[in-house]
Scaffold this active site. Structure first.
Site, mmCIF file in Angstrom:
data_model
loop_
_atom_site.group_PDB
_atom_site.id
_atom_site.type_symbol
_atom_site.label_atom_id
_atom_site.label_comp_id
_atom_site.label_asym_id
_atom_site.label_seq_id
_atom_site.Cartn_x
_atom_site.Cartn_y
_atom_site.Cartn_z
ATOM 1 C CG MET A 173 -24.380 25.891 41.964
ATOM 2 S SD MET A 173 -24.410 26.709 40.367
ATOM 3 C CE MET A 173 -25.069 25.417 39.351
ATOM 4 N N GLY A 174 -27.243 24.334 45.625
ATOM 5 C CA GLY A 174 -28.532 23.964 46.212
ATOM 6 C C GLY A 174 -29.182 22.822 45.467
ATOM 7 C CG ASN A 175 -32.543 20.819 43.086
ATOM 8 O OD1 ASN A 175 -32.360 20.097 42.128
ATOM 9 N ND2 ASN A 175 -33.678 20.807 43.744
ATOM 10 C CG LEU A 176 -28.606 20.602 49.118
ATOM 11 C CD1 LEU A 176 -28.465 20.748 50.625
ATOM 12 C CD2 LEU A 176 -27.264 20.823 48.436
ATOM 13 C CG HIS A 233 -25.476 18.207 46.626
ATOM 14 N ND1 HIS A 233 -26.636 18.190 45.897
ATOM 15 C CD2 HIS A 233 -24.609 19.008 45.968
ATOM 16 C CE1 HIS A 233 -26.482 18.953 44.822
ATOM 17 N NE2 HIS A 233 -25.267 19.451 44.836
ATOM 18 C CD GLN A 278 -21.458 27.353 38.066
ATOM 19 O OE1 GLN A 278 -20.863 27.792 39.039
ATOM 20 N NE2 GLN A 278 -21.680 26.050 37.916
ATOM 21 C CB SER A 296 -29.856 19.508 40.406
ATOM 22 O OG SER A 296 -29.080 19.491 41.566
ATOM 23 N NE ARG A 297 -28.499 21.429 34.188
ATOM 24 C CZ ARG A 297 -27.357 22.000 34.587
ATOM 25 N NH1 ARG A 297 -26.373 21.266 35.011
ATOM 26 N NH2 ARG A 297 -27.222 23.312 34.555
#
Ligand code: PAF
Length: 282
Positions: free
Chosen positions: A30-33, A37, A61, A186-187
């Site tokens: 979902m990106g924000n690598l 990743h 989701q 990412s979070r």
């Protein structure tokens, strides 16, 4: 690196590669690598001729009130990173390309999707299973690479691939951690400096529980309770901290040999998940 937005153009390029007998690995994101990743991409490169990465923030989701709109979107930076890692193809579709406006079909992997994260996030795993199935149909890779950090997601995708006879090999890649043990996510970017110092205690709690399982002095339910109390006292809100069977994620008991300790907490704004897999011989 080629970047394609349409299913038609992606299929045409993949057909071309397959005609040349090339093997194809797929890394859905979902990106924000982050480094996690990149480990998936590295593993994918080692095992195939061509690597396809998708970046798609999948609306189905996210439950109502979750962070779909605010999910970090860092497309330009991500593209630069993927070029550096020598990815062959980036699939970057719009929502309309993926979901028919009158779509009627969703995939649900029964039972396991309602446990743990599925208790709080009702439609989440149905959204995950549906998008992964759709992306597998679109890309038709030989192998898909998924991280072990999302252990429940991985277990659900394994069952879906088994039950729907999807012709793909699933490669799982170990959790990548910061030097202090915090699992990369990412979070993590949502943590304040103060919370960031506390966050590694989640992994510490999992390690302590794993040690106690090995010592074999307490019941699993006691160990869970103790570790939850420790985390609560440190300022975490604990959604669950559960010692489970690794295959179906139901509560484990002392006879089970393959275990996973699954935990989800919130610390201020972000919700953090982590896990430890344990194989017991005695
Ligand atoms: O793990 C993720 O980033 C997502 O759940 C996935 C597998 C890319 C599906 O949207």
């Amino acid at each position: 690196m080629k970047t394609l937005n349409s299913i038609l153009s992606l299929r045409s390029l993949i057909t071309d590669w397959k005609r040349q007998q090339m093997s194809i690995a797929f890394v859905p994101t979902m990106g924000n690598l982050h480094k996690g990743h990149l480990e998936l991409i590295k593993a994918a490169k080692e095992k195939s001729d061509k690597v396809v990465v998708s970046i798609f923030v999948n609306p189905t989701q996210f439950s109502e009130g979750e962070d779909f709109e605010n999910y970090p979107r860092t497309q330009q930076q991500d593209i630069k990173t993927l070029v550096t890692y020598d990815v062959d193809l980036l699939f970057l579709p719009l929502i309309e390309e993926i979901y028919h406006s009158e779509a009627k079909t969703m995939i649900t992997v029964a039972d396991i999707s309602n446990l743990h994260c599925g208790k709080m996030r009702k439609a989440h795993f149905s959204g995950v299973a549906t998008i992964v199935c759709k992306l597998l149909n679109i890309v038709q890779p030989d192998r898909i690479f998924l991280g072990e950090k999302d252990f429940q997601q991985l277990a659900i995708i394994r069952l879906m691939v088994r039950d729907l006879n999807i012709a793909v090999i699933i490669d799982s890649v170990k959790i990548i951690r910061e030097t202090d043990g915090l699992a990369m996510s990412s979070r993590n970017g949502y943590l304040t400096a103060e919370q960031r110092k506390i966050a590694p205690n989640l992994y510490q709690g999992l390690c302590n529980a794993a040690d106690k399982i090995k010592q074999n002095l307490q019941s699993f339910r006691e160990i869970e309770q103790q570790q939850q109390c420790v985390l609560i006292n440190l300022g975490f809100k604990v959604d669950y901290f559960s010692i489970c069977r690794a295959n179906d994620l139901l509560f484990a008991d002392k006879n089970d040999k393959e275990l996973v300790i699954l935990a989800a907490v919130t610390l201020g704004k972000p919700r953090l998940i982590d896990n430890i897999y344990i194989k017991r011989w005695s």
